[in-house]
Write an enzyme that holds these catalytic residues in place. Structure first.
Site, PDB file in Angstrom:
ATOM      1  N   ARG A  77       0.843  -1.199   0.000  1.00 52.37           N
ATOM      2  CA  ARG A  77       0.000   0.000   0.000  1.00 52.37           C
ATOM      3  C   ARG A  77       0.869   1.235   0.000  1.00 52.37           C
ATOM      4  O   ARG A  77       1.711   1.416   0.877  1.00 52.37           O
ATOM      5  CB  ARG A  77      -0.913  -0.014   1.227  1.00 52.37           C
ATOM      6  CG  ARG A  77      -1.813   1.204   1.296  1.00 52.37           C
ATOM      7  CD  ARG A  77      -2.737   1.179   2.490  1.00 52.37           C
ATOM      8  NE  ARG A  77      -3.477   2.438   2.550  1.00 52.37           N
ATOM      9  CZ  ARG A  77      -3.592   3.192   3.641  1.00 52.37           C
ATOM     10  NH1 ARG A  77      -3.023   2.801   4.774  1.00 52.37           N
ATOM     11  NH2 ARG A  77      -4.256   4.326   3.597  1.00 52.37           N
ATOM     12  N   HIS A 121      -3.642  10.761   0.904  1.00 51.88           N
ATOM     13  CA  HIS A 121      -3.024  10.472   2.205  1.00 51.88           C
ATOM     14  C   HIS A 121      -2.423  11.767   2.746  1.00 51.88           C
ATOM     15  O   HIS A 121      -1.236  11.866   3.017  1.00 51.88           O
ATOM     16  CB  HIS A 121      -1.969   9.374   2.074  1.00 51.88           C
ATOM     17  CG  HIS A 121      -1.635   8.712   3.381  1.00 51.88           C
ATOM     18  ND1 HIS A 121      -1.691   7.346   3.580  1.00 51.88           N
ATOM     19  CD2 HIS A 121      -1.253   9.237   4.560  1.00 51.88           C
ATOM     20  CE1 HIS A 121      -1.329   7.073   4.826  1.00 51.88           C
ATOM     21  NE2 HIS A 121      -1.065   8.184   5.439  1.00 51.88           N
ATOM     22  N   GLU A 166      -7.778   7.791   6.534  1.00 49.70           N
ATOM     23  CA  GLU A 166      -8.086   8.349   7.851  1.00 49.70           C
ATOM     24  C   GLU A 166      -8.782   9.714   7.791  1.00 49.70           C
ATOM     25  O   GLU A 166      -8.238  10.743   8.223  1.00 49.70           O
ATOM     26  CB  GLU A 166      -6.812   8.395   8.694  1.00 49.70           C
ATOM     27  CG  GLU A 166      -6.219   7.024   8.909  1.00 49.70           C
ATOM     28  CD  GLU A 166      -4.992   7.002   9.833  1.00 49.70           C
ATOM     29  OE1 GLU A 166      -4.513   8.077  10.235  1.00 49.70           O
ATOM     30  OE2 GLU A 166      -4.525   5.897  10.141  1.00 49.70           O
ATOM     31  N   ASN A 294      -7.529   0.969   9.828  1.00 51.18           N
ATOM     32  CA  ASN A 294      -6.252   1.323  10.450  1.00 51.18           C
ATOM     33  C   ASN A 294      -6.449   1.293  11.957  1.00 51.18           C
ATOM     34  O   ASN A 294      -7.265   2.055  12.490  1.00 51.18           O
ATOM     35  CB  ASN A 294      -5.811   2.733  10.025  1.00 51.18           C
ATOM     36  CG  ASN A 294      -5.503   2.824   8.544  1.00 51.18           C
ATOM     37  OD1 ASN A 294      -5.551   1.834   7.841  1.00 51.18           O
ATOM     38  ND2 ASN A 294      -5.171   4.015   8.074  1.00 51.18           N
ATOM     39  N   TYR A 296      -4.319   1.099  15.738  1.00 50.52           N
ATOM     40  CA  TYR A 296      -3.067   1.169  16.484  1.00 50.52           C
ATOM     41  C   TYR A 296      -3.256   0.882  17.969  1.00 50.52           C
ATOM     42  O   TYR A 296      -2.422   0.235  18.601  1.00 50.52           O
ATOM     43  CB  TYR A 296      -2.424   2.555  16.320  1.00 50.52           C
ATOM     44  CG  TYR A 296      -1.878   2.779  14.949  1.00 50.52           C
ATOM     45  CD1 TYR A 296      -2.652   3.356  13.940  1.00 50.52           C
ATOM     46  CD2 TYR A 296      -0.594   2.367  14.625  1.00 50.52           C
ATOM     47  CE1 TYR A 296      -2.154   3.544  12.660  1.00 50.52           C
ATOM     48  CE2 TYR A 296      -0.083   2.557  13.350  1.00 50.52           C
ATOM     49  CZ  TYR A 296      -0.882   3.137  12.381  1.00 50.52           C
ATOM     50  OH  TYR A 296      -0.385   3.305  11.117  1.00 50.52           O
ATOM     51  N   GLU A 353      -3.510  -0.565   8.000  1.00 48.21           N
ATOM     52  CA  GLU A 353      -2.432  -0.113   8.879  1.00 48.21           C
ATOM     53  C   GLU A 353      -2.564  -0.748  10.254  1.00 48.21           C
ATOM     54  O   GLU A 353      -3.635  -0.700  10.845  1.00 48.21           O
ATOM     55  CB  GLU A 353      -2.436   1.410   9.071  1.00 48.21           C
ATOM     56  CG  GLU A 353      -1.992   2.204   7.892  1.00 48.21           C
ATOM     57  CD  GLU A 353      -2.025   3.686   8.157  1.00 48.21           C
ATOM     58  OE1 GLU A 353      -1.821   4.123   9.313  1.00 48.21           O
ATOM     59  OE2 GLU A 353      -2.291   4.441   7.191  1.00 48.21           O
TER      60      GLU A 353
HETATM   61  C1  JSK Z   1      -0.241   6.976  12.217  1.00 49.62           C
HETATM   62  C2  JSK Z   1      -4.377   9.569  15.708  1.00 49.62           C
HETATM   63  C3  JSK Z   1      -1.455   7.049   8.788  1.00 49.62           C
HETATM   64  C4  JSK Z   1       0.011   6.986   8.533  1.00 49.62           C
HETATM   65  C5  JSK Z   1       0.674   6.945   9.903  1.00 49.62           C
HETATM   66  C6  JSK Z   1      -2.262  10.733  15.687  1.00 49.62           C
HETATM   67  C7  JSK Z   1      -3.081   9.721  15.227  1.00 49.62           C
HETATM   68  C8  JSK Z   1      -2.594   8.773  14.233  1.00 49.62           C
HETATM   69  C9  JSK Z   1      -1.324   8.675  13.726  1.00 49.62           C
HETATM   70  C10 JSK Z   1      -4.832  10.400  16.682  1.00 49.62           C
HETATM   71  C11 JSK Z   1      -4.021  11.408  17.152  1.00 49.62           C
HETATM   72  C12 JSK Z   1      -2.733  11.578  16.677  1.00 49.62           C
HETATM   73  C13 JSK Z   1      -3.606  12.978  18.902  1.00 49.62           C
HETATM   74  C14 JSK Z   1      -4.373  13.798  19.905  1.00 49.62           C
HETATM   75  C15 JSK Z   1      -6.412  13.849  20.998  1.00 49.62           C
HETATM   76  C16 JSK Z   1      -7.698  13.103  21.088  1.00 49.62           C
HETATM   77  C17 JSK Z   1      -0.436   7.388  10.790  1.00 49.62           C
HETATM   78  N1  JSK Z   1      -1.616   6.758  10.199  1.00 49.62           N
HETATM   79  N2  JSK Z   1      -1.366   7.601  12.939  1.00 49.62           N
HETATM   80  N3  JSK Z   1      -2.573   7.085  12.914  1.00 49.62           N
HETATM   81  N4  JSK Z   1      -3.337   7.792  13.726  1.00 49.62           N
HETATM   82  N5  JSK Z   1      -7.563  11.840  20.463  1.00 49.62           N
HETATM   83  N6  JSK Z   1      -8.508  10.939  20.618  1.00 49.62           N
HETATM   84  N7  JSK Z   1      -8.321   9.764  20.311  1.00 49.62           N
HETATM   85  O1  JSK Z   1       1.772   7.821   9.961  1.00 49.62           O
HETATM   86  O2  JSK Z   1       0.377   8.145   7.839  1.00 49.62           O
HETATM   87  O3  JSK Z   1      -4.529  12.227  18.117  1.00 49.62           O
HETATM   88  O4  JSK Z   1      -5.450  13.052  20.393  1.00 49.62           O
END
Ligand code: JSK
Length: 449
Positions: A77, A121, A166, A294, A296, A353
């Site tokens: 991907r 993206h 996302e 995705n 995590y 992911e």
């Molecule tokens: C990784 C999600 C696509 C690919 C990877 C970052 C992420 C995140 C990062 C939430 C987030 C910050 C921070 C503050 C406040 C409230 C990337 N995915 N990736 N996936 N998700 N949050 N509530 N949950 O690099 O490019 O929030 O959170």
């Protein structure tokens, strides 16, 4: 010892994204993107990092594909930088951009690796942002034009298409929390953008069908699991709201043709209105061929009046954390997949992911990333449990093939199964690469009971 076995039909892969690995931001006719602008804005990205060079995959993609071949994956991907195809977002196509991705995709196919292409993206052409970005409905048309160009250009080569990566990050993380490009902090703006993104997704699916493209199309929302701290209704309701921000808000319009009413009312109490135009929900509610997921992490949470957007606070329940501070929560992976299956049905799912941040460095040219191996084992056990429970999982693509530019965290956070030395750009396969390679080759792995 227990054996965790997968079907021989399972697709195994890895994922990356254009701005995070390509570099060459001023080459090949590429136009500026919002991440070029954001990363050059003081204070936005850790250590002032940017994607100017990244992993230099624009020049090193043949080496990267050799690494993929050694890994034994059959799916990869990647994402296309929109501003390499349309430097100004619309208008004249940049042939050099198309040529780059043809060379790349041809090399993947030569090596028996199925390309899975993400159209968006996060690297919106800056020219479109200058005209309001995703808040301007003209950007929807620009996206459909870009998607149509790519569908026609790569038909027969690319069979798996992802419209959006996302949308929660593109809308709320980037325009309400302000942590990603373009960095606004406006809940109404973010909610309007979230809606426009879904309309853009739906229109791209319609165009894909009209063109009768040989292939499959879907989108890749990010989800997390929010477990209530207690069985008190207020804790359950708070976690339902926090979870719906990622799941129902972005799944219901696509799978049910409407927004979840309890969330519409909740946002309404915050003074936020949905700006839905006639026909929008029918456009969004197009059947898709697959759903990218995705995942995590997850968290335990509870009700706390006026906490955050949803009267919800996370509770530290003592889970191990990765080097980016996220809980290692494999149970949540199983639970969220079963929830999605129960709520939205049998649409084939690809895990587009899943992976972990561990910043292990090479010692004598070896990277002993035991934390990542444990994370992958635990999450593949959860994936196997979900499959055994009837969830229609077709593939698993780990994030990420390479250490890369992790957005606002810059290069300080490493998600790759291959280490990248950002000074020399040397790639070093980590222990997790060899563990994943063996798992792919066997179609199973052993866990300690
Ligand atoms: C990784 C999600 C696509 C690919 C990877 C970052 C992420 C995140 C990062 C939430 C987030 C910050 C921070 C503050 C406040 C409230 C990337 N995915 N990736 N996936 N998700 N949050 N509530 N949950 O690099 O490019 O929030 O959170």
């Amino acid at each position: 010892m227990a054996i965790v076995k997968f079907s021989n039909e399972m697709k195994w892969g890895a994922a990356t994204a254009s701005y995070q690995i390509e570099g060459a931001v001023k080459e090949g006719g590429r136009g500026l993107s919002i991440w070029d602008t954001f990363s050059k804005t003081p204070g936005k990205v850790k250590n002032g990092d940017n994607g100017d060079i990244a992993c230099d995959s624009y020049h090193r993609f043949e080496e990267d594909i050799e690494i993929m071949k050694d890994l034994g994956i059959n799916s990869y991907r990647f994402s296309v930088a929109w501003s390499r195809i349309f430097p100004e977002g619309t208008g004249k196509v940049n042939k050099e951009g198309l040529d780059f991705y043809h060379k790349f995709v041809d090399k993947l196919l030569e090596n028996g690796i199925e390309p899975m292409c993400t159209l968006y993206h996060w690297d919106l052409p800056q020219s479109l942002q200058d005209k309001g970005g995703w808040d301007n409905r003209e950007t929807i048309e620009a996206f459909v034009n870009y998607a149509e160009t790519m569908f026609k250009e790569f038909t027969g080569k690319i069979k798996f298409w992802i419209t959006l990566n996302e949308p929660w990050c593109v809308s709320y993380l980037s325009n309400y929390l302000g942590l990603h490009a373009p960095g606004y902090t406006d809940l109404q703006l973010a909610t309007s953008i979230a809606h426009n993104l879904l309309v853009a997704h739906g229109k791209a699916v319609i165009k894909f069908r009209e063109l009768k493209i040989d292939g499959q199309i879907g989108y890749a929302p990010n989800v997390e699991w929010n477990e209530p701290y207690s069985n008190k209704q207020e804790d359950i309701d708070a976690c339902t709201r926090a979870g719906a921000w990622f799941i129902e808000w972005f799944f219901d319009p696509v799978f049910k043709g409407s927004y979840p009413q309890f969330m519409v009312e909740w946002f309404g109490k915050k003074g936020v209105q949905l700006r839905i135009e006639d026909g929008d929900m029918e456009i969004i509610h197009q059947p898709i061929d697959f759903l990218g997921i995705n995942y995590y992490t997850g968290s335990v949470g509870r009700f706390k009046e006026n906490a955050g957007l949803f009267d919800h606070e996370r509770v530290d329940a003592g889970y191990k954390k990765t080097d980016i501070g996220w809980n290692v929560y494999p149970e949540g992976f199983y639970k969220v997949l079963c929830y999605i299956h129960e709520t939205y049905g049998q649409t084939p799912i690809y895990i587009t992911e899943n992976g972990a941040c561990y910043n292990d460095e090479p010692i004598d040219r070896r990277v002993k990333d035991e934390g990542r191996i444990e994370y992958l084992q635990q999450h593949l056990v959860s994936l196997n449990r979900a499959i055994e429970s009837g969830v229609n999982i077709k593939g698993y693509l780990t994030w990420s093939l390479l250490d890369n530019f992790e957005w606002a965290e810059g290069y300080s956070k490493r998600f790759g199964i291959v280490h990248v030395n950002y000074r020399t750009l040397e790639r070093t396969k980590k222990d997790s690469f060899y563990w994943y390679k063996q798992t792919i080759s066997n179609g199973w792995f052993q866990v300690n009971e």
